[in-house]
Each structure stands twice: as C-alpha cells, then as structure tokens.
Design a protein around this motif. Structure first.
Motif, PDB file in Angstrom:
ATOM      1  N   THR A  48       0.839  -1.207   0.000  1.00 56.66           N
ATOM      2  CA  THR A  48       0.000   0.000   0.000  1.00 56.66           C
ATOM      3  C   THR A  48       0.867   1.247   0.000  1.00 56.66           C
ATOM      4  O   THR A  48       2.011   1.233   0.440  1.00 56.66           O
ATOM      5  N   GLY A  49       0.270   2.311  -0.512  1.00 56.21           N
ATOM      6  CA  GLY A  49       0.946   3.598  -0.525  1.00 56.21           C
ATOM      7  C   GLY A  49      -0.062   4.723  -0.556  1.00 56.21           C
ATOM      8  O   GLY A  49      -1.240   4.516  -0.859  1.00 56.21           O
ATOM      9  N   ARG A  50       0.407   5.888  -0.238  1.00 57.85           N
ATOM     10  CA  ARG A  50      -0.429   7.097  -0.242  1.00 57.85           C
ATOM     11  C   ARG A  50       0.052   7.996  -1.381  1.00 57.85           C
ATOM     12  O   ARG A  50       1.258   8.181  -1.567  1.00 57.85           O
ATOM     13  N   ALA A  51      -0.899   8.549  -2.141  1.00 58.61           N
ATOM     14  CA  ALA A  51      -0.532   9.428  -3.259  1.00 58.61           C
ATOM     15  C   ALA A  51      -1.353  10.711  -3.211  1.00 58.61           C
ATOM     16  O   ALA A  51      -2.506  10.719  -2.760  1.00 58.61           O
ATOM     17  N   SER A  52      -0.735  11.780  -3.669  1.00 56.40           N
ATOM     18  CA  SER A  52      -1.397  13.074  -3.851  1.00 56.40           C
ATOM     19  C   SER A  52      -1.281  13.435  -5.316  1.00 56.40           C
ATOM     20  O   SER A  52      -0.192  13.367  -5.896  1.00 56.40           O
ATOM     21  N   PRO A  58      -7.864  23.456  -9.677  1.00 55.61           N
ATOM     22  CA  PRO A  58      -7.291  23.814  -8.367  1.00 55.61           C
ATOM     23  C   PRO A  58      -7.796  22.939  -7.211  1.00 55.61           C
ATOM     24  O   PRO A  58      -8.391  23.432  -6.258  1.00 55.61           O
ATOM     25  N   TYR A  59      -7.580  21.647  -7.308  1.00 55.91           N
ATOM     26  CA  TYR A  59      -7.856  20.755  -6.188  1.00 55.91           C
ATOM     27  C   TYR A  59      -6.866  19.614  -6.242  1.00 55.91           C
ATOM     28  O   TYR A  59      -6.338  19.268  -7.298  1.00 55.91           O
ATOM     29  N   GLU A  60      -6.590  19.054  -5.096  1.00 51.83           N
ATOM     30  CA  GLU A  60      -5.675  17.930  -5.000  1.00 51.83           C
ATOM     31  C   GLU A  60      -6.445  16.729  -4.474  1.00 51.83           C
ATOM     32  O   GLU A  60      -7.291  16.864  -3.591  1.00 51.83           O
ATOM     33  N   LEU A  61      -6.162  15.571  -5.044  1.00 53.73           N
ATOM     34  CA  LEU A  61      -6.773  14.325  -4.600  1.00 53.73           C
ATOM     35  C   LEU A  61      -5.769  13.545  -3.760  1.00 53.73           C
ATOM     36  O   LEU A  61      -4.584  13.486  -4.096  1.00 53.73           O
ATOM     37  N   HIS A  62      -6.277  12.941  -2.696  1.00 52.86           N
ATOM     38  CA  HIS A  62      -5.445  12.114  -1.822  1.00 52.86           C
ATOM     39  C   HIS A  62      -6.053  10.720  -1.800  1.00 52.86           C
ATOM     40  O   HIS A  62      -7.249  10.570  -1.510  1.00 52.86           O
ATOM     41  N   VAL A  63      -5.229   9.723  -2.132  1.00 46.88           N
ATOM     42  CA  VAL A  63      -5.713   8.345  -2.165  1.00 46.88           C
ATOM     43  C   VAL A  63      -4.718   7.416  -1.486  1.00 46.88           C
ATOM     44  O   VAL A  63      -3.519   7.701  -1.421  1.00 46.88           O
ATOM     45  N   ILE A  64      -5.275   6.325  -1.017  1.00 52.04           N
ATOM     46  CA  ILE A  64      -4.478   5.181  -0.575  1.00 52.04           C
ATOM     47  C   ILE A  64      -4.674   4.118  -1.653  1.00 52.04           C
ATOM     48  O   ILE A  64      -5.810   3.785  -2.008  1.00 52.04           O
ATOM     49  N   ALA A  65      -3.565   3.615  -2.180  1.00 53.43           N
ATOM     50  CA  ALA A  65      -3.610   2.571  -3.208  1.00 53.43           C
ATOM     51  C   ALA A  65      -3.092   1.277  -2.591  1.00 53.43           C
ATOM     52  O   ALA A  65      -2.001   1.249  -2.017  1.00 53.43           O
ATOM     53  N   ALA A  66      -3.903   0.226  -2.702  1.00 54.17           N
ATOM     54  CA  ALA A  66      -3.528  -1.084  -2.169  1.00 54.17           C
ATOM     55  C   ALA A  66      -3.463  -2.081  -3.326  1.00 54.17           C
ATOM     56  O   ALA A  66      -4.417  -2.217  -4.092  1.00 54.17           O
ATOM     57  N   THR A  67      -2.355  -2.771  -3.438  1.00 57.18           N
ATOM     58  CA  THR A  67      -2.171  -3.732  -4.529  1.00 57.18           C
ATOM     59  C   THR A  67      -3.224  -4.829  -4.474  1.00 57.18           C
ATOM     60  O   THR A  67      -3.439  -5.443  -3.436  1.00 57.18           O
ATOM     61  N   ARG A  68      -3.898  -5.026  -5.607  1.00 53.12           N
ATOM     62  CA  ARG A  68      -4.821  -6.160  -5.758  1.00 53.12           C
ATOM     63  C   ARG A  68      -4.190  -7.243  -6.626  1.00 53.12           C
ATOM     64  O   ARG A  68      -4.449  -8.413  -6.430  1.00 53.12           O
ATOM     65  N   ARG A  69      -3.376  -6.801  -7.591  1.00 54.32           N
ATOM     66  CA  ARG A  69      -2.715  -7.768  -8.477  1.00 54.32           C
ATOM     67  C   ARG A  69      -1.456  -7.133  -9.055  1.00 54.32           C
ATOM     68  O   ARG A  69      -1.496  -6.013  -9.555  1.00 54.32           O
ATOM     69  N   TRP A  88     -10.943   1.365  -8.294  1.00 53.13           N
ATOM     70  CA  TRP A  88      -9.743   0.638  -8.685  1.00 53.13           C
ATOM     71  C   TRP A  88      -9.120   1.261  -9.932  1.00 53.13           C
ATOM     72  O   TRP A  88      -9.768   1.998 -10.671  1.00 53.13           O
ATOM     73  N   ALA A  89      -7.850   0.916 -10.128  1.00 55.53           N
ATOM     74  CA  ALA A  89      -7.112   1.329 -11.328  1.00 55.53           C
ATOM     75  C   ALA A  89      -6.232   0.158 -11.754  1.00 55.53           C
ATOM     76  O   ALA A  89      -5.740  -0.595 -10.911  1.00 55.53           O
TER      77      ALA A  89
END
Length: 152
Positions: A48-52, A58-69, A88-89
């Motif tokens: 897992t990791g955190r990304a901005s 003018p907005y920033e997205l904050h996500v936690i990405a967790a490996t599924r495959r 998902w991505a």
C-alpha cells in the motif's frame, strides 16, 4: 446517471520493451519523478501507498492505493483506491508486436467514485472539466514515461 462515478480508459503507445515499461510502472513511489501531476507517492508497506495528485484544476486528490494484483508475466498492475476516490485502477502492459523492440501498449483503466466533498458538490456542472483534467494528466504521464524510458 451517477454523477460521482467515472470510468477512464487510456492507451499509451511507448517505444520501449514491455518489461522496461512494466518495471517503471510498478515503482509507484517513483511516479513523482516523471509524472508531474503525481505530487507525492509514499509507500506505507509492501502493498500500500499514499498518493497526492493534482492536474490543472485547483484541487488535489489524496488516495491510498492497495495492490490487488501485480503479475509481471501477464503485464498487469492493479490497485484498489480509497480516499478522495473509491474504486480501482489497472495497468495492462503488452507488446505491440512479436519482438520487444516493437514497443509497448500500456492500457490504463480506472473505475472510481469521487468522495471528495467539493467534487461531489460540483459534479453535475463540472463533470466535463473533471474528465478534461484527467485527460490532461494522462497525456502528461505518457510524455513523462516516454522521457523516463528515453524514448519518444
């Protein structure tokens, strides 16, 4: 229509071997070095990791990405997304021909629902802008990846 749900599909043609493209795409913590809109990518653990992320709006997205495959032989990298985007991505990396020298097709698919309050509030009128924002980010990412790999 669900104003908060988005599906994205992008195809990047890269003049580099599939293994090289997969290797770069699999190191998400290095995305900010070559993808300008990925402002930060910090590993939290092995999966897992955190990304901005911020493109031209003018907005920033904050996500936690967790490996599924993460399947190198199939060329697939897939994550579950949580935070300002829920869903998902997936990257699917394949060769364009019979030889590695023929280059790579990297397909990006994403299905998400926005949970960021500002985006939900603006969604009925700003949806086309959100889609354009994503398209601009993907174009810049493709250019950045090509430069990272030393190709056109």
């Amino acid at each position: 229509m669900n104003w908060f749900r988005y599906r994205f599909h992008s195809v990047w043609e890269i003049d580099a071997p599939p293994d090289d493209v997969y290797a770069v795409l699999s190191r998400a913590e290095e995305y900010p070095q070559w993808w300008p809109q990925v402002r930060a990518a910090v590993p939290l653990d092995d999966d897992t990791g955190r990304a901005s992320i911020r493109s031209f709006l003018p907005y920033e997205l904050h996500v936690i990405a967790a490996t599924r495959r993460a399947d190198r032989s199939a060329g697939v990298l897939e994550v579950a997304l949580h935070g300002d985007l829920e869903g998902w991505a997936r990257w699917t990396v394949t060769g364009r021909g019979l030889r590695a020298a023929d280059g790579t097709r990297a397909v990006y698919d994403q299905e998400v629902e926005v949970s960021k309050p500002l985006m939900r509030w603006l969604a009925p009128v700003a949806r086309p802008l959100f889609r354009a924002n994503h398209a601009a980010m993907m174009r810049a990412g493709r250019r950045g990846l090509a430069a990272r790999l030393g190709t056109r």
